[in-house]
Design a protein around this motif. Sequence first.
Motif, PDB file in Angstrom:
ATOM      1  N   HIS A  69       0.965  -1.296  -0.155  1.00  0.00           N
ATOM      2  CA  HIS A  69       0.046  -0.082   0.007  1.00  0.00           C
ATOM      3  C   HIS A  69       0.721   1.264   0.094  1.00  0.00           C
ATOM      4  N   LYS A  70       0.988   1.900  -1.130  1.00  0.00           N
ATOM      5  CA  LYS A  70       1.630   3.172  -1.311  1.00  0.00           C
ATOM      6  C   LYS A  70       1.258   4.299  -0.455  1.00  0.00           C
ATOM      7  N   ILE A  71       0.058   4.234   0.040  1.00  0.00           N
ATOM      8  CA  ILE A  71      -0.208   5.323   1.056  1.00  0.00           C
ATOM      9  C   ILE A  71       0.395   5.314   2.343  1.00  0.00           C
ATOM     10  N   LEU A  72       0.701   4.129   2.537  1.00  0.00           N
ATOM     11  CA  LEU A  72       1.556   3.704   3.955  1.00  0.00           C
ATOM     12  C   LEU A  72       3.028   4.520   4.049  1.00  0.00           C
ATOM     13  N   ARG A  73       3.460   4.758   2.701  1.00  0.00           N
ATOM     14  CA  ARG A  73       5.001   5.179   2.663  1.00  0.00           C
ATOM     15  C   ARG A  73       5.034   6.497   3.127  1.00  0.00           C
ATOM     16  N   SER A  74       4.842   6.667   4.237  1.00  0.00           N
ATOM     17  CA  SER A  74       5.099   8.214   4.902  1.00  0.00           C
ATOM     18  C   SER A  74       6.573   8.092   5.404  1.00  0.00           C
ATOM     19  N   PRO A  75       7.246   9.348   5.642  1.00  0.00           N
ATOM     20  CA  PRO A  75       8.445   9.395   6.282  1.00  0.00           C
ATOM     21  C   PRO A  75       8.604   8.621   7.829  1.00  0.00           C
ATOM     22  N   ILE A  76       7.558   8.853   8.323  1.00  0.00           N
ATOM     23  CA  ILE A  76       7.509   8.343   9.773  1.00  0.00           C
ATOM     24  C   ILE A  76       7.459   6.617   9.662  1.00  0.00           C
ATOM     25  N   ASN A  77       6.440   6.233   8.860  1.00  0.00           N
ATOM     26  CA  ASN A  77       6.385   4.836   8.703  1.00  0.00           C
ATOM     27  C   ASN A  77       7.604   4.370   8.240  1.00  0.00           C
ATOM     28  N   PHE A  78       8.548   4.977   7.511  1.00  0.00           N
ATOM     29  CA  PHE A  78       9.767   4.234   7.092  1.00  0.00           C
ATOM     30  C   PHE A  78      10.768   3.767   8.381  1.00  0.00           C
ATOM     31  N   LEU A  79      10.200   4.818   9.363  1.00  0.00           N
ATOM     32  CA  LEU A  79      11.208   4.380  10.627  1.00  0.00           C
ATOM     33  C   LEU A  79      10.527   3.422  11.433  1.00  0.00           C
ATOM     34  N   LEU A  80       9.035   3.164  11.398  1.00  0.00           N
ATOM     35  CA  LEU A  80       8.475   2.226  11.724  1.00  0.00           C
ATOM     36  C   LEU A  80       8.831   0.899  11.221  1.00  0.00           C
ATOM     37  N   ASN A  82      11.756   0.188   9.707  1.00  0.00           N
ATOM     38  CA  ASN A  82      13.139  -0.268  10.257  1.00  0.00           C
ATOM     39  C   ASN A  82      12.856  -0.886  11.470  1.00  0.00           C
ATOM     40  N   ILE A  83      12.166  -0.369  12.476  1.00  0.00           N
ATOM     41  CA  ILE A  83      12.023  -1.002  13.784  1.00  0.00           C
ATOM     42  C   ILE A  83      11.477  -2.404  13.646  1.00  0.00           C
ATOM     43  N   CYS A  84      10.476  -2.470  12.680  1.00  0.00           N
ATOM     44  CA  CYS A  84       9.691  -3.948  12.270  1.00  0.00           C
ATOM     45  C   CYS A  84      10.628  -4.834  11.733  1.00  0.00           C
ATOM     46  N   LEU A  85      11.686  -4.326  10.908  1.00  0.00           N
ATOM     47  CA  LEU A  85      12.654  -5.255  10.200  1.00  0.00           C
ATOM     48  C   LEU A  85      13.675  -5.702  11.195  1.00  0.00           C
ATOM     49  N   SER A  86      13.985  -4.906  12.194  1.00  0.00           N
ATOM     50  CA  SER A  86      14.974  -5.257  13.200  1.00  0.00           C
ATOM     51  C   SER A  86      14.552  -6.334  14.374  1.00  0.00           C
ATOM     52  N   ASP A  87      13.309  -5.931  14.580  1.00  0.00           N
ATOM     53  CA  ASP A  87      12.460  -6.884  15.470  1.00  0.00           C
ATOM     54  C   ASP A  87      12.183  -8.456  14.793  1.00  0.00           C
ATOM     55  N   LEU A  88      11.949  -8.432  13.518  1.00  0.00           N
ATOM     56  CA  LEU A  88      11.579  -9.472  12.808  1.00  0.00           C
ATOM     57  C   LEU A  88      12.957 -10.227  12.543  1.00  0.00           C
ATOM     58  N   LEU A  89      14.178  -9.696  12.486  1.00  0.00           N
ATOM     59  CA  LEU A  89      15.461 -10.366  12.388  1.00  0.00           C
ATOM     60  C   LEU A  89      15.633 -10.951  13.708  1.00  0.00           C
ATOM     61  N   VAL A  90      15.456 -10.292  14.852  1.00  0.00           N
ATOM     62  CA  VAL A  90      15.598 -10.892  15.994  1.00  0.00           C
ATOM     63  C   VAL A  90      14.880 -12.129  16.154  1.00  0.00           C
ATOM     64  N   SER A 131      16.322   3.881  16.466  1.00  0.00           N
ATOM     65  CA  SER A 131      15.231   4.295  15.593  1.00  0.00           C
ATOM     66  C   SER A 131      13.970   4.925  16.397  1.00  0.00           C
ATOM     67  N   LEU A 132      13.704   4.359  17.610  1.00  0.00           N
ATOM     68  CA  LEU A 132      12.656   5.009  18.524  1.00  0.00           C
ATOM     69  C   LEU A 132      13.261   6.461  18.760  1.00  0.00           C
ATOM     70  N   ALA A 133      14.492   6.799  19.038  1.00  0.00           N
ATOM     71  CA  ALA A 133      15.023   7.963  19.291  1.00  0.00           C
ATOM     72  C   ALA A 133      14.723   8.960  18.234  1.00  0.00           C
ATOM     73  N   VAL A 134      15.185   8.558  17.043  1.00  0.00           N
ATOM     74  CA  VAL A 134      15.020   9.240  15.567  1.00  0.00           C
ATOM     75  C   VAL A 134      13.557   9.353  15.608  1.00  0.00           C
ATOM     76  N   LEU A 135      12.601   8.653  15.752  1.00  0.00           N
ATOM     77  CA  LEU A 135      10.954   8.575  15.551  1.00  0.00           C
ATOM     78  C   LEU A 135      10.803   9.739  16.471  1.00  0.00           C
ATOM     79  N   SER A 136      11.108   9.911  17.663  1.00  0.00           N
ATOM     80  CA  SER A 136      10.470  10.904  18.455  1.00  0.00           C
ATOM     81  C   SER A 136      11.045  12.176  18.101  1.00  0.00           C
ATOM     82  N   TYR A 137      12.169  12.327  17.243  1.00  0.00           N
ATOM     83  CA  TYR A 137      12.697  13.621  16.851  1.00  0.00           C
ATOM     84  C   TYR A 137      11.797  14.010  15.489  1.00  0.00           C
ATOM     85  N   GLU A 138      11.413  13.101  14.570  1.00  0.00           N
ATOM     86  CA  GLU A 138      10.741  13.041  13.379  1.00  0.00           C
ATOM     87  C   GLU A 138       9.293  13.686  13.769  1.00  0.00           C
TER      88      GLU A 138
END
Length: 229
Positions: A69-80, A82-90, A131-138
């Motif tokens: 879904h292209k509509i979800l590709r907002s800047p903030i969602n890119f950070l989310l 990244n967090i999902c990807l790292s959690d998935l890899l764990v 990523s959470l720290a960057v997200l708070s700044y964003e």
Amino acid sequence: MIASNLSAISCRRANSALCLSAVEEHLEASSSYRNLSPTGHLLVAVTLGFIGTFGFLNNLLVLVLFCRHKILRSPINFLLVNICLSDLLVCVLGTPFSFAASTQGRWLIGDTGCVWYGFANSLLGIVSLISLAVLSYERYCTMMGSMEADATNYRKVAGGVVMSWVYSLIWTLPPLFGWSHWTTKTANNISCIICLFIFCLIVPFLVIVFFYVLIWRTVYMQKLTLACI
């Protein structure tokens, strides 16, 4: 991350501070872990299995939705993402080893595997926290500026994503090359642990608190302004 008792005991023989960061909470009560019953091992295995399976499916679903879904590709969602990807890899690179150790009642992949387990969990955990720290700044920048996403926002977010991985590697690679042999209480060992604690936990946490306090203050002042009108 939950690890089995024998996983933690075996990890003591490895020479990496990353192992310590992955299982240090368990080492504090190691005497009780030695006497963990088969039922205890089973409970840990079931818990790890649930966490690993649920975490994998949940994060995978988020990534699939983001891609479809292209509509979800907002800047903030890119950070989310990244967090999902790292959690998935764990869930893929970390949890299966501790799950297998719990089912068998012993650490199965030796000292080298222990080092890998510590490195992977530390790397991915730090990525999530940064990523959470960057997200708070964003979020703060979004509130203070325009709500419209533009190319500049995407570049900033992309820089934040890259920074989260580079920053994490800066702190998780050195122990693989000799910074800290934590089987002994040396200055080398202690300095590594203190640095990881300060720069990979305390500093990101303070950044998150700082920007969310600013967000709360901004919202509060806006409410006061509207009330006065």
